[in-house]
Design an enzyme around this catalytic site. Structure first.
Site, PDB file in Angstrom:
ATOM      1  N   LYS A   1       0.861  -1.182   0.000  1.00 58.57           N
ATOM      2  CA  LYS A   1       0.000   0.000   0.000  1.00 58.57           C
ATOM      3  C   LYS A   1       0.900   1.235   0.000  1.00 58.57           C
ATOM      4  CE  LYS A   1      -3.619   2.400   2.599  1.00 58.57           C
ATOM      5  NZ  LYS A   1      -4.480   2.363   3.799  1.00 58.57           N
TER       6      LYS A   1
ATOM      7  N   LYS B   1      -2.077  -1.554  -3.762  1.00 64.31           N
ATOM      8  CA  LYS B   1      -2.936  -0.376  -3.741  1.00 64.31           C
ATOM      9  C   LYS B   1      -2.067   0.871  -3.841  1.00 64.31           C
ATOM     10  CE  LYS B   1      -6.229   2.094  -0.782  1.00 64.31           C
ATOM     11  NZ  LYS B   1      -6.894   2.153   0.524  1.00 64.31           N
TER      12      LYS B   1
END
Length: 329
Positions: free
Chosen positions: A199, A252
């Protein structure tokens, strides 16, 4: 003069003339089964707060959230990822661990009416802390190890409420192992963990922070989210999460990190999820509103690119639109 002697034997266009053949030889397939729809649940009844920066998305009270889940399921989207907007916040996010927390309430309500809907709960503290960071603040920074305690308690509480999967998005070191141990000790060994493994500290999260009221009140998240310049580091993060018990690993955002998705899939051969985040969604919608692009066509091209990169699962705010298009096909 005939060109035939000068032309190669291979003509790649031969398999493109017919739509039937194009479908036969297509290398990438997209299905509604691949999709997860993120949803935002808020307190109250009959509350529908439009998210201006994310057209078509709303903060929904539990009663309207249940209705939305019915619509999603009918369209073919069979899984949702829940984010909560609580009535109150505290310093370390313990409000998210309460039996009657907003996501716990939503989970029980959905399961009562639509037990077959697969519910994934985002596990993080940013929506629940007064300062907007993803953990407990000590000496001006997020303290890694004390945050693990709260995150694991949140996961157990949500498992007790009936979620089918937990998805820790905090990026604390060691959180997967800590959470796996807590779930197992409380007899939730069948609950999978989808780890936000890679992320990034991205500029694409702006609309989400409006939707979840989770913008940090000071500083940024660069001490715990990943540097966008790094992909080898992402592989180390993924490897660590797998070793600690992650069942699915996630990248992400998606579009700017297709190379990372590809590496995850090919280096670890694990189920890989990609989060097509709020900023990616909103850019498409903004350009579509101005008639700069064919929004549906671009949306489907983006979904295909994420699958082609190696994602097995796509978390996207486009989920219902994509499913409805696939149904027509």
């Amino acid at each position: 003069m005939s060109l035939r002697p000068l032309f190669p034997q291979t003509r790649l266009r031969r398999l493109r003339y017919s739509k039937v053949v194009r479908n036969m030889v297509a290398e990438t397939s997209l299905s509604a089964d691949d999709l997860i729809m993120p949803l935002f649940v808020c307190p109250g009844e009959k509350v529908k707060n439009p998210i201006k920066s994310m057209p078509g998305n709303d903060q929904l009270s539990v009663d309207l959230l249940v209705e939305k889940c019915k619509d999603l399921y009918a369209s073919g989207v069979k899984s949702v990822l829940l984010f909560g907007i609580p009535e109150s916040k505290d310093e370390d996010g313990t409000v998210a661990t309460h039996e009657h927390g907003i996501v716990q309430k939503a989970t029980r309500a959905i399961k009562e009416v639509l037990p077959e809907m697969y519910i994934i709960a985002d596990i993080c503290n940013c929506e629940y802390t007064t300062h907007g960071h993803c953990g407990t603040i000590i000496d001006g920074d997020v303290d890694n190890d004390s945050t693990l305690v709260t995150l694991s308690a949140q996961a157990v509480s949500l498992a007790e409420a009936g979620v089918d999967m937990v998805a820790p998005s905090d990026m604390m070191d060691g959180r997967i192992g800590h959470m796996r141990a807590a779930l197992d000790e409380n007899c939730f060994e069948k609950i999978p963990i989808m780890a936000y493994s890679a992320k990034y500290a991205s500029g694409f999260y702006g609309p989400f922070r409006d939707a979840a009221d989770s913008a940090p009140q000071f500083g940024d998240r660069s001490t715990y989210q990943m540097d966008p310049r790094n992909s080898d580091e992402a592989m180390r993060e993924v490897e660590a999460d797998i070793a600690e018990g992650a069942d699915i690993v996630m990248v992400k955002p998606a579009l700017s990190y297709l190379d990372v998705i590809y590496r995850c899939k090919h280096e670890f051969n694990m189920p890989v999820a990609a989060y097509n985040v709020s900023g990616e969604f909103s850019m498409v919608k903004a350009a579509e509103e101005r008639d700069w692009i064919d929004g549906q066509r671009v949306m489907m091209e983006i979904m295909t690119s994420i699958k082609r990169a190696g994602a097995d699962i796509i978390i996207t705010y486009h989920a219902q639109e994509v499913a409805e298009i696939l149904n027509k096909r």
